[in-house]
Design a protein around this motif. Structure first.
Motif, PDB file in Angstrom:
ATOM      1  N   GLY A  32      -1.291  49.220 -96.630  1.00 53.51           N
ATOM      2  CA  GLY A  32      -0.834  49.899 -97.837  1.00 53.51           C
ATOM      3  C   GLY A  32      -1.493  49.480 -99.131  1.00 53.51           C
ATOM      4  O   GLY A  32      -0.917  49.636-100.199  1.00 53.51           O
ATOM      5  N   TYR A  33      -2.699  48.966 -99.067  1.00 55.27           N
ATOM      6  CA  TYR A  33      -3.406  48.564-100.282  1.00 55.27           C
ATOM      7  C   TYR A  33      -4.389  49.636-100.712  1.00 55.27           C
ATOM      8  O   TYR A  33      -4.731  50.533 -99.953  1.00 55.27           O
ATOM      9  CB  TYR A  33      -4.152  47.240-100.056  1.00 55.27           C
ATOM     10  N   THR A  34      -4.892  49.503-101.925  1.00 52.29           N
ATOM     11  CA  THR A  34      -5.931  50.373-102.451  1.00 52.29           C
ATOM     12  C   THR A  34      -7.206  49.548-102.582  1.00 52.29           C
ATOM     13  O   THR A  34      -7.157  48.397-103.015  1.00 52.29           O
ATOM     14  CB  THR A  34      -5.529  50.898-103.847  1.00 52.29           C
ATOM     15  N   VAL A  35      -8.331  50.128-102.187  1.00 54.79           N
ATOM     16  CA  VAL A  35      -9.606  49.447-102.373  1.00 54.79           C
ATOM     17  C   VAL A  35      -9.940  49.515-103.862  1.00 54.79           C
ATOM     18  O   VAL A  35     -10.058  50.587-104.431  1.00 54.79           O
ATOM     19  CB  VAL A  35     -10.729  50.092-101.528  1.00 54.79           C
ATOM     20  N   ARG A  36     -10.026  48.355-104.497  1.00 51.07           N
ATOM     21  CA  ARG A  36     -10.304  48.265-105.933  1.00 51.07           C
ATOM     22  C   ARG A  36     -11.799  48.334-106.221  1.00 51.07           C
ATOM     23  O   ARG A  36     -12.224  48.948-107.183  1.00 51.07           O
ATOM     24  CB  ARG A  36      -9.731  46.965-106.498  1.00 51.07           C
ATOM     25  N   ARG A  37     -12.566  47.672-105.386  1.00 49.11           N
ATOM     26  CA  ARG A  37     -14.008  47.584-105.638  1.00 49.11           C
ATOM     27  C   ARG A  37     -14.727  47.465-104.305  1.00 49.11           C
ATOM     28  O   ARG A  37     -14.291  46.737-103.426  1.00 49.11           O
ATOM     29  CB  ARG A  37     -14.298  46.353-106.492  1.00 49.11           C
ATOM     30  N   GLN A  38     -15.819  48.207-104.186  1.00 49.06           N
ATOM     31  CA  GLN A  38     -16.653  48.085-103.004  1.00 49.06           C
ATOM     32  C   GLN A  38     -18.100  48.121-103.442  1.00 49.06           C
ATOM     33  O   GLN A  38     -18.550  49.113-104.024  1.00 49.06           O
ATOM     34  CB  GLN A  38     -16.371  49.208-102.016  1.00 49.06           C
ATOM     35  N   ASP A  39     -18.801  47.044-103.197  1.00 52.31           N
ATOM     36  CA  ASP A  39     -20.191  46.914-103.591  1.00 52.31           C
ATOM     37  C   ASP A  39     -21.050  47.863-102.757  1.00 52.31           C
ATOM     38  O   ASP A  39     -20.854  47.983-101.545  1.00 52.31           O
ATOM     39  CB  ASP A  39     -20.622  45.462-103.357  1.00 52.31           C
ATOM     40  N   GLN A  40     -21.985  48.530-103.393  1.00 51.41           N
ATOM     41  CA  GLN A  40     -22.844  49.495-102.688  1.00 51.41           C
ATOM     42  C   GLN A  40     -23.748  48.830-101.651  1.00 51.41           C
ATOM     43  O   GLN A  40     -24.260  49.489-100.758  1.00 51.41           O
ATOM     44  CB  GLN A  40     -23.673  50.297-103.699  1.00 51.41           C
ATOM     45  N   SER A  41     -23.927  47.525-101.751  1.00 54.01           N
ATOM     46  CA  SER A  41     -24.746  46.807-100.773  1.00 54.01           C
ATOM     47  C   SER A  41     -23.974  46.526 -99.486  1.00 54.01           C
ATOM     48  O   SER A  41     -24.539  46.010 -98.537  1.00 54.01           O
ATOM     49  CB  SER A  41     -25.227  45.480-101.367  1.00 54.01           C
ATOM     50  N   HIS A  42     -22.690  46.855 -99.471  1.00 52.97           N
ATOM     51  CA  HIS A  42     -21.804  46.615 -98.323  1.00 52.97           C
ATOM     52  C   HIS A  42     -21.628  45.122 -98.036  1.00 52.97           C
ATOM     53  O   HIS A  42     -21.357  44.729 -96.909  1.00 52.97           O
ATOM     54  CB  HIS A  42     -22.288  47.347 -97.067  1.00 52.97           C
ATOM     55  N   LYS A  43     -21.768  44.302 -99.083  1.00 51.11           N
ATOM     56  CA  LYS A  43     -21.585  42.853 -98.926  1.00 51.11           C
ATOM     57  C   LYS A  43     -20.328  42.351 -99.609  1.00 51.11           C
ATOM     58  O   LYS A  43     -20.074  41.157 -99.618  1.00 51.11           O
ATOM     59  CB  LYS A  43     -22.807  42.108 -99.478  1.00 51.11           C
ATOM     60  N   TRP A  44     -19.528  43.246-100.180  1.00 45.62           N
ATOM     61  CA  TRP A  44     -18.323  42.801-100.886  1.00 45.62           C
ATOM     62  C   TRP A  44     -17.381  43.968-101.072  1.00 45.62           C
ATOM     63  O   TRP A  44     -17.798  45.059-101.429  1.00 45.62           O
ATOM     64  CB  TRP A  44     -18.684  42.226-102.241  1.00 45.62           C
ATOM     65  N   ALA A  45     -16.112  43.737-100.840  1.00 48.35           N
ATOM     66  CA  ALA A  45     -15.071  44.719-101.151  1.00 48.35           C
ATOM     67  C   ALA A  45     -13.818  43.953-101.532  1.00 48.35           C
ATOM     68  O   ALA A  45     -13.595  42.830-101.058  1.00 48.35           O
ATOM     69  CB  ALA A  45     -14.787  45.631 -99.962  1.00 48.35           C
ATOM     70  N   GLU A  46     -13.006  44.546-102.406  1.00 42.64           N
ATOM     71  CA  GLU A  46     -11.761  43.925-102.851  1.00 42.64           C
ATOM     72  C   GLU A  46     -10.625  44.929-102.740  1.00 42.64           C
ATOM     73  O   GLU A  46     -10.817  46.122-102.985  1.00 42.64           O
ATOM     74  CB  GLU A  46     -11.860  43.487-104.314  1.00 42.64           C
ATOM     75  N   LEU A  47      -9.439  44.423-102.423  1.00 45.17           N
ATOM     76  CA  LEU A  47      -8.241  45.240-102.423  1.00 45.17           C
ATOM     77  C   LEU A  47      -7.451  44.974-103.689  1.00 45.17           C
ATOM     78  O   LEU A  47      -7.439  43.854-104.198  1.00 45.17           O
ATOM     79  CB  LEU A  47      -7.359  44.916-101.212  1.00 45.17           C
ATOM     80  N   GLU A  48      -6.770  45.980-104.181  1.00 42.31           N
ATOM     81  CA  GLU A  48      -5.841  45.826-105.305  1.00 42.31           C
ATOM     82  C   GLU A  48      -4.576  45.211-104.720  1.00 42.31           C
ATOM     83  O   GLU A  48      -3.787  45.900-104.087  1.00 42.31           O
ATOM     84  CB  GLU A  48      -5.565  47.191-105.941  1.00 42.31           C
ATOM     85  N   SER A  49      -4.421  43.914-104.894  1.00 36.78           N
ATOM     86  CA  SER A  49      -3.337  43.213-104.210  1.00 36.78           C
ATOM     87  C   SER A  49      -2.516  42.314-105.128  1.00 36.78           C
ATOM     88  O   SER A  49      -1.891  41.368-104.669  1.00 36.78           O
ATOM     89  CB  SER A  49      -3.907  42.398-103.044  1.00 36.78           C
ATOM     90  N   GLY A  50      -2.524  42.591-106.411  1.00 37.14           N
ATOM     91  CA  GLY A  50      -1.707  41.797-107.323  1.00 37.14           C
ATOM     92  C   GLY A  50      -2.483  40.663-107.947  1.00 37.14           C
ATOM     93  O   GLY A  50      -3.683  40.770-108.197  1.00 37.14           O
ATOM     94  N   ALA A  51      -1.798  39.549-108.168  1.00 35.61           N
ATOM     95  CA  ALA A  51      -2.391  38.420-108.884  1.00 35.61           C
ATOM     96  C   ALA A  51      -3.525  37.757-108.113  1.00 35.61           C
ATOM     97  O   ALA A  51      -4.440  37.198-108.703  1.00 35.61           O
ATOM     98  CB  ALA A  51      -1.312  37.393-109.202  1.00 35.61           C
ATOM     99  N   THR A  52      -3.470  37.810-106.792  1.00 39.29           N
ATOM    100  CA  THR A  52      -4.502  37.214-105.953  1.00 39.29           C
ATOM    101  C   THR A  52      -5.286  38.331-105.289  1.00 39.29           C
ATOM    102  O   THR A  52      -4.703  39.260-104.750  1.00 39.29           O
ATOM    103  CB  THR A  52      -3.877  36.313-104.870  1.00 39.29           C
ATOM    104  N   THR A  53      -6.592  38.233-105.308  1.00 41.29           N
ATOM    105  CA  THR A  53      -7.444  39.266-104.730  1.00 41.29           C
ATOM    106  C   THR A  53      -7.729  38.964-103.270  1.00 41.29           C
ATOM    107  O   THR A  53      -8.055  37.835-102.918  1.00 41.29           O
ATOM    108  CB  THR A  53      -8.780  39.344-105.502  1.00 41.29           C
ATOM    109  N   ILE A  54      -7.634  39.980-102.426  1.00 35.78           N
ATOM    110  CA  ILE A  54      -8.088  39.894-101.040  1.00 35.78           C
ATOM    111  C   ILE A  54      -9.461  40.531-101.024  1.00 35.78           C
ATOM    112  O   ILE A  54      -9.627  41.680-101.425  1.00 35.78           O
ATOM    113  CB  ILE A  54      -7.140  40.636-100.085  1.00 35.78           C
TER     114      ILE A  54
END
Length: 138
Positions: A32-54
């Motif tokens: 149930g998370y939202t992808v906040r950021r995904q690097d175009q190089s496919h080497k990094w992605a982050e979920l919108e998960s509150g105070a701590t980033t996954i």
């Protein structure tokens, strides 16, 4: 007199995965998370998960392989890695069902634990254990 210790903010949990894009999409759908950021190089992605980033990064990252060695995933269905991710939900049964319906591998169905938490366990596509639990009330 010594100055008080500074407690740093816990910023990231980084999960090393075989496919960053697929893992980010899976965690978004299954938990149930939202992808906040995904690097175009496919080497990094982050979920919108509150105070701590996954965050997710490839198993073999040039920036870290030389510093800390190769990342090893569990090598069998019975093995588990040294870290467990836990997501807390009000309705643990519904969250567990959603995760499994979205492709999580069931490990154990939710049950009430002696310490007051209801929790179940699944694996992601790389074999990482994810606990789906309730908040432990004191």
């Amino acid at each position: 007199m010594a100055s008080p210790a500074v407690r740093p903010a816990f910023a990231y949990t980084i999960v090393y995965v075989s496919d960053v894009e697929k893992s980010a999409a899976f965690y978004a759908a299954a938990f149930g998370y939202t992808v906040r950021r995904q690097d175009q190089s496919h080497k990094w992605a982050e979920l919108e998960s509150g105070a701590t980033t996954i965050a997710f990064t490839p198993l073999h990252q040039r920036e870290t392989d030389g510093l800390s060695g190769e990342v090893k995933l569990p090598d069998s269905a019975a093995a588990r890695g040294p870290v467990e991710i836990c997501f807390v939900y009000e309705d643990v049964d519904a969250a567990y069902k959603r995760a499994v319906d979205e492709g999580a591998v069931p490990v154990s169905a939710p049950e009430q634990k002696p310490w007051g938490q209801k929790s179940g366990f699944v694996r992601d596509m790389d074999g990482n254990i994810v606990r789906i639990g309730s908040h432990v009330r004191e």
